[in-house]
Design an enzyme around this catalytic site. Structure first.
Site, PDB file in Angstrom:
ATOM      1  N   HIS A  67     -41.786  27.081  13.343  1.00 38.35           N
ATOM      2  CA  HIS A  67     -42.909  28.007  13.610  1.00 38.35           C
ATOM      3  C   HIS A  67     -42.422  29.285  14.289  1.00 38.35           C
ATOM      4  O   HIS A  67     -43.179  29.947  15.001  1.00 38.35           O
ATOM      5  CB  HIS A  67     -43.969  27.381  14.546  1.00 38.35           C
ATOM      6  CG  HIS A  67     -44.661  26.173  14.020  1.00 38.35           C
ATOM      7  ND1 HIS A  67     -44.834  25.041  14.773  1.00 38.35           N
ATOM      8  CD2 HIS A  67     -45.218  25.924  12.824  1.00 38.35           C
ATOM      9  CE1 HIS A  67     -45.486  24.125  14.061  1.00 38.35           C
ATOM     10  NE2 HIS A  67     -45.724  24.644  12.862  1.00 38.35           N
ATOM     11  N   GLU A  78     -48.429  34.704  10.303  1.00 36.75           N
ATOM     12  CA  GLU A  78     -47.035  34.558   9.883  1.00 36.75           C
ATOM     13  C   GLU A  78     -46.728  35.445   8.670  1.00 36.75           C
ATOM     14  O   GLU A  78     -45.631  35.980   8.553  1.00 36.75           O
ATOM     15  CB  GLU A  78     -46.752  33.081   9.580  1.00 36.75           C
ATOM     16  CG  GLU A  78     -46.718  32.261  10.879  1.00 36.75           C
ATOM     17  CD  GLU A  78     -46.947  30.770  10.699  1.00 36.75           C
ATOM     18  OE1 GLU A  78     -48.091  30.391  10.374  1.00 36.75           O
ATOM     19  OE2 GLU A  78     -46.014  29.985  10.886  1.00 36.75           O
ATOM     20  N   ARG A 121     -40.875  32.883   2.729  1.00 40.09           N
ATOM     21  CA  ARG A 121     -40.678  32.001   3.874  1.00 40.09           C
ATOM     22  C   ARG A 121     -39.561  31.033   3.507  1.00 40.09           C
ATOM     23  O   ARG A 121     -39.579  30.426   2.445  1.00 40.09           O
ATOM     24  CB  ARG A 121     -41.947  31.220   4.153  1.00 40.09           C
ATOM     25  CG  ARG A 121     -41.753  30.230   5.267  1.00 40.09           C
ATOM     26  CD  ARG A 121     -42.948  29.331   5.377  1.00 40.09           C
ATOM     27  NE  ARG A 121     -42.836  28.485   6.549  1.00 40.09           N
ATOM     28  CZ  ARG A 121     -43.432  27.317   6.662  1.00 40.09           C
ATOM     29  NH1 ARG A 121     -44.212  26.875   5.703  1.00 40.09           N
ATOM     30  NH2 ARG A 121     -43.278  26.585   7.741  1.00 40.09           N
ATOM     31  N   ARG A 136     -47.796  13.456  12.936  1.00 43.74           N
ATOM     32  CA  ARG A 136     -46.451  13.202  13.488  1.00 43.74           C
ATOM     33  C   ARG A 136     -46.542  12.731  14.932  1.00 43.74           C
ATOM     34  O   ARG A 136     -47.345  13.240  15.710  1.00 43.74           O
ATOM     35  CB  ARG A 136     -45.604  14.482  13.438  1.00 43.74           C
ATOM     36  CG  ARG A 136     -45.358  14.991  12.043  1.00 43.74           C
ATOM     37  CD  ARG A 136     -44.329  16.129  12.059  1.00 43.74           C
ATOM     38  NE  ARG A 136     -44.377  16.857  10.816  1.00 43.74           N
ATOM     39  CZ  ARG A 136     -44.646  18.157  10.718  1.00 43.74           C
ATOM     40  NH1 ARG A 136     -44.851  18.886  11.813  1.00 43.74           N
ATOM     41  NH2 ARG A 136     -44.674  18.743   9.543  1.00 43.74           N
ATOM     42  N   ASN A 152     -44.916  31.771   0.005  1.00 42.60           N
ATOM     43  CA  ASN A 152     -44.610  30.607   0.838  1.00 42.60           C
ATOM     44  C   ASN A 152     -44.726  29.371  -0.057  1.00 42.60           C
ATOM     45  O   ASN A 152     -45.824  28.896  -0.325  1.00 42.60           O
ATOM     46  CB  ASN A 152     -45.603  30.551   2.003  1.00 42.60           C
ATOM     47  CG  ASN A 152     -45.399  29.348   2.893  1.00 42.60           C
ATOM     48  OD1 ASN A 152     -44.525  28.505   2.632  1.00 42.60           O
ATOM     49  ND2 ASN A 152     -46.181  29.243   3.943  1.00 42.60           N
TER      50      ASN A 152
END
Ligand code: ADP
Length: 397
Positions: A179, A381, A90, A240, A7
């Site tokens: 996600h 993940e 990823r 965010r 990743n």
């Protein structure tokens, strides 16, 4: 079958070696690239973590170091690189090109390059990771697993923005969602905990970490998700803003005499619970400040919870009810007070949290008579990436 999961961020490489068939983690680690003072960490399962400062020029040097370490005579977790059957990468943005994971090919990589304009911060780093692995292990098969793929089942009325249609046709401006590997993983785990198949249940997944998103998953397929064209839309996150009136952008541009990009930078990096509290992007510090009476920290906690609650209500309405709500990721898995805040007041719509089970971090957090189950499921993940990679490689033989 051992899979190396990579990743890559713009200046980092997270990696794991795992055997997805046995759900067996052999090692994991992280590289943070910063020239001569790069850091390398490695933890072989069952052994102490090793951390070093090393000169690493780029992603390729990082991947070489990973391979040398995992095959090292003394500290390695495998004997030889031939024990790695494949590499799973990823890839953040698959655009509309990828609704599932794929084996790497020139054509696939070309499409990922084209999608850079949709994820300028992420896809270039992910692509650099693929190239680095190809350079040092050219004969090992590789697969890409996309953050956006699981959300490709959304219907146009869910993924389009209500702006002139030609912007979608010409520039692919639409909601993509992120996600996806996590929403897919925890919704499937939830079905299995309920003793059902994914095609038999409706699940609302709340992946709330530093970044966060909620998804409505109907009979195994995502029908709506809170992130959009980019990961900025939706929940109030660490830094965010999530949803806001787009007119805020032009208003701030004119008030602060700054560019659109500078406003976006503020909305991505200086907003969320950090912007509101002024304390941190990390809820652990915000919780401490709130406990000590910091009012802005208390507002940040409430805003965070209110937005998640709002999406749960939205998705309950869209799904026409749900079998379960899942909490996952850093905040979802660890912050019992936030889960309590989110679920408070939802009893009349069938969501009843059991405070004791919540404090004890049990898997089922709802009361026995709660019509909608509340589940705590740690996300994984990397396991999804490894599983998909192993499946694609086996099928290609
Ligand atoms: P990401 O992958 O988006 O970086 P994670 O899912 O790893 O995020 O979550 C990291 C975040 O989880 C931290 O920024 C922190 O806010 C939050 N977190 C972790 N543990 C706790 C805790 N015990 N209480 C509150 N928040 C926590």
């Amino acid at each position: 079958m051992n899979i190396l999961v990579i990743n890559c961020g713009s200046s980092s490489v997270k990696y794991q070696v795992l055997d997805p068939d046995k759900n067996d983690l052999l090692c994991k680690g992280l590289i943070e690239l910063s020239g001569d003072t790069s850091t390398f960490s490695y933890t072989k399962t069952g052994s102490e973590k090793i951390s070093n400062t090393v000169p690493l020029a780029d992603h390729t040097a990082g991947v070489k170091m990973i391979l040398d370490t995992i095959t090292d005579e003394k500290i390695g977790c495998i004997k030889d690189i031939s024990e790695i059957a494949a590499v799973g990468h990823r890839m953040v943005h698959g655009g509309e090109d990828f609704a599932s994971s794929v084996l790497v090919s020139d054509e696939v990589m070309k499409k990922c390059e084209e999608n850079i304009e949709l994820a300028p911060l992420h896809n270039p780093a992910n692509i650099a990771g693929v190239k680095a692995c190809q350079a040092v292990m050219p004969n090992v098969p590789m697969a890409l697993v996309f953050d956006t793929a699981f959300h490709q089942t959304m219907e146009p009325d869910a993924y389009l923005y209500a702006i002139p249609y030609e912007y979608y046709e010409n520039y692919k401006v639409r909601k993509y969602g992120f996600h996806g590997t996590s929403h897919q993983f925890v919704s499937q785990e939830a079905a299995s905990l309920l003793g059902k198949k994914p095609e038999e249940v409706k699940i609302i997944t709340c992946h709330i970490g530093n970044g966060g998103s909620c998804s409505a998953v109907e009979y195994g397929k995502c029908i709506d998700t809170s992130m959009g064209l980019t990961p900025l839309e939706g929940l109030v996150m660490g830094t965010r803003s999530g949803d806001l009136d787009p007119a805020v952008v032009t208003f701030l541009m004119s008030k602060l005499n700054i560019s659109a990009d500078e406003v976006l930078e503020i909305l991505n990096k200086k907003s969320g619970v950090l912007g509101i509290s002024g304390v941190s992007n990390d809820l652990r510090f915000i919780n401490d400040a709130a406990d000590q009476g910091n009012e802005r920290a208390q507002i940040a906690q409430k805003m965070f919870a209110r937005r998640v609650k709002g999406y749960i209500g939205n998705y309950l309405a869209q799904l026409g009810g749900a079998d379960a709500i899942v909490f996952t990721a850093g905040v979802g898995e660890n912050d019992e007070e936030m889960r309590e805040r989110i679920c408070k007041g939802l009893e009349n719509i069938g969501i009843k949290l059991d405070s004791e089970k919540n404090k004890k971090k049990e898997t089922v957090l709802s009361t026995d008579d709660s019509p909608i189950k509340i589940l705590l499921i740690p996300t994984n993940e990397e396991l999804v990436i490894a599983r998909d990679t192993a499946k694609l490689v086996s099928e290609s033989k």
